[in-house]
Scaffold this active site. Sequence first.
Site, short mmCIF file in Angstrom:
data_model
loop_
_atom_site.label_atom_id
_atom_site.label_comp_id
_atom_site.label_asym_id
_atom_site.label_seq_id
_atom_site.Cartn_x
_atom_site.Cartn_y
_atom_site.Cartn_z
N SER A 1 -44.35 -7.96 -36.48
CA SER A 1 -45.03 -7.48 -35.30
C SER A 1 -44.41 -8.14 -34.08
O SER A 1 -43.25 -8.54 -34.11
CB SER A 1 -46.53 -7.75 -35.41
OG SER A 1 -47.24 -6.88 -34.56
N HIS B 1 -46.13 -10.40 -19.56
CA HIS B 1 -45.61 -9.94 -18.27
C HIS B 1 -46.43 -10.59 -17.17
O HIS B 1 -47.65 -10.74 -17.31
CB HIS B 1 -45.70 -8.40 -18.15
CG HIS B 1 -45.04 -7.67 -19.27
ND1 HIS B 1 -43.68 -7.53 -19.39
CD2 HIS B 1 -45.58 -7.04 -20.35
CE1 HIS B 1 -43.39 -6.85 -20.48
NE2 HIS B 1 -44.53 -6.53 -21.08
N CYS C 1 -49.93 -7.70 -38.20
CA CYS C 1 -50.34 -6.99 -39.40
C CYS C 1 -50.58 -8.04 -40.49
O CYS C 1 -50.00 -9.12 -40.46
CB CYS C 1 -49.28 -6.01 -39.87
SG CYS C 1 -48.95 -4.66 -38.71
#
Length: 268
Positions: free
Chosen positions: A116, A121, A144
């Site tokens: 994953s 940001h 996951c």
Amino acid sequence: MEIKSFKKLKLYGFNNLTKSLSFNMYDICYAKTDEDRKGYIEYIDEQYNAERLTSILTNVSDIIGANILNIAKQDYEPQGASVTILISEGDEYNEQSENESPGPLPNSLVGHLDKSHITVHTYPESHPDDGISTFRADIDVSTCGHISPLKALNYLIHSFESDIMTMDYRVRGFTRDVNGRKYFIDHKINSIQNYIPGSTKEKYHAIDVNVYQESIFHTKMLLKEFDLDNYLFGISKKDLAPSERRKIKQRLKKEMMEIFYGRNIAKV
């Protein structure tokens, strides 16, 4: 609605559940002059540049027991930064990672997940004319397998000095046991707040909006304490006249309430 905890499931193949945590934080300040506003943006860019953000996300990977496959990082002009980390299954799995409780600060592997990613940001910006400046960071942890990314939440909260936090958690898809029975969630969760230490929750006003039947959980938190000096950049409240202090405090609180409630508030 109570969600049962399913431990040691015998699955048919891979655990296909996807668990996603979105952590959004805001820092608010008042910078009186154009020079001070520019200085605030430069300060934020230095404090939360791509190198430091990479260090934070690397620690998140350690907490959830992930191996890092690849890192992409970038500082932007005129401001802001992004980091994306591709991660794979870790070597260790601890059943305590499924408990609905706060996760650790980074000191040991505590969980297991499968391929994953983790991303961040940043968005520093200033109001064009009233001196208000804000810094926002968006972090997404998607996993996951057994481990919930909520175990990284305690560390993330301690990594940022946040006036406002918004957290969303969702479990998607399903996995099957060896008899073919579908499981749409494999761990107990009633609230994201159960993954936040009590000492932290005492400092914030908090609101939950949960849709249990869809495995969607939402929590937002607003800092209770307000000391004007903590929100001034380039000046202190002793440099301001009492009337100016009141006006600045009103602007700052209005900004914080608008962000917290997600709507514009008319001037009184």
